[in-house]
Design an enzyme around this catalytic site. Structure first.
Site: not given
Length: 330
Positions: A53, A238, A174, A264
């Site tokens: 991170y 992301g 999916r 954010l």
């Protein structure tokens, strides 16, 4: 009290431990103490434990980008919250039973919310909102495409876009989630693949897509970019693939598609404290009224953080994994 500490960077279920530590003491002037009722395990928390991170503090460290608290005590000069109020914490280190923070970091939210849903208010709902607001001036009738559409952010994007009259193309991995997303208001649900741009164009009749939202990065970002109309924007927020975002020369050079990133913290930093509180109050009301809702896969006690982390990293889950540091929600 109990809290989670990581003692090394590595596999989250191996490096995370529930430990006993001294309590947080009494609040000082301008401080608030609250009990953490629940916290979700987010992809950013997994990355934090792995050491991949953007923040990599000295060890031992406590993860936790968000959590729901109930105020236990307030210090002198604190007027915005009182004991018993529900708050979300704008600071980190929330994988614990209790926190003491500056009063301005404890954002009050209205009573009457489902507590499990409220525990997921801090990150995903405002991320979805600002992804839609901060990059393209969307008008009713416009189109947006996003991948990872079955995620909590993706589901919120569908609901918030529909409320604005904006259409969504939702890329998934999916087929079994398509019905749920259509029930939320998704206009198109389509499985990812090499020929994504052609299939998307056929599905929407060649309409122009002005905004693309990517949470996978790598070639998946390129496929989103190839769906975007001239002068449009792809926002990468992301990297589920752990790769850097990729764009094709045709998108960048021929159609002038712009690639930008979203965080954010940066998005909220553009706003005043009053505007941030207003954003969270509005989103909390939407959660209270059932407009926004994220699926939950399972609940775990804080002592069983290993099992919670293993489950949070498994594919095929139906929603978030939540941890309850102080027992059942009530």
């Amino acid at each position: 009290m109990k809290k989670i500490e990581i003692t090394a960077y590595g596999a989250p279920e191996e490096v995370s431990h529930c430990v006993e530590v001294p309590d947080v003491g009494d609040p000082g002037p301008g401080e608030v103490i609250f009990d953490i009722l629940a916290f979700p395990i987010n992809p950013a928390d997994i990355s934090f434990c792995r050491g991949s991170y953007r923040l990599r503090p000295p060890l031992p460290a406590t993860p936790g980008a968000e959590g729901l608290g109930r105020v236990a005590m307030v210090g002198a000069g604190v007027a915005r919250v009182k004991p018993g109020d529900l708050v979300i914490n704008m600071q980190r280190e929330n994988w614990t039973q209790c926190r003491r923070v500056r009063a301005e970091d404890a954002i009050p939210i209205p009573a009457g919310l489902d507590l499990a849903q409220a525990a997921m208010l801090r990150i995903n709902p405002p991320t979805a909102l600002l992804l839609l607001e901060d990059h393209v001036g969307l008008e009713p009738g416009d189109w947006v495409i996003q991948n990872v559409a079955n995620s909590a952010v993706g589901r919120h994007v569908i609901v918030l876009a529909k409320a604005r009259g904006v259409h969504t193309v939702n890329v998934v991995r999916r087929d079994d989630v398509a019905g749920e997303l259509r029930d939320l208001g998704a206009d198109v649900v389509i499985k990812d693949g090499a020929d994504l741009a052609e299939r998307v164009g056929a599905a929407i009749g060649g309409a122009a897509i002005r905004l693309g939202i990517d949470a996978v990065s790598g070639d998946a970002c390129k496929r989103i970019g190839d769906c975007i109309a001239e002068g449009g924007v792809v926002v990468s927020y992301g990297s589920m693939s752990s790769q850097d975002p990729v764009m094709s020369r045709a998108a960048v050079n021929m159609r002038g598609v712009n690639l930008t990133g979203f965080n954010l913290g940066r998005g909220l930093a553009k706003r005043t404290p009053a505007q941030v509180r207003s954003i969270y109050a509005d989103l909390a009301a939407k959660i209270r009224d059932g407009v926004l809702k994220a699926p939950i896969d399972a609940f775990y006690p804080i002592e069983d953080i290993r099992s919670a982390l293993i489950r949070a990293q498994q594919g095929g889950r139906h929603g978030k994994v939540l941890v309850l540091p102080n027992g059942p929600l009530q």
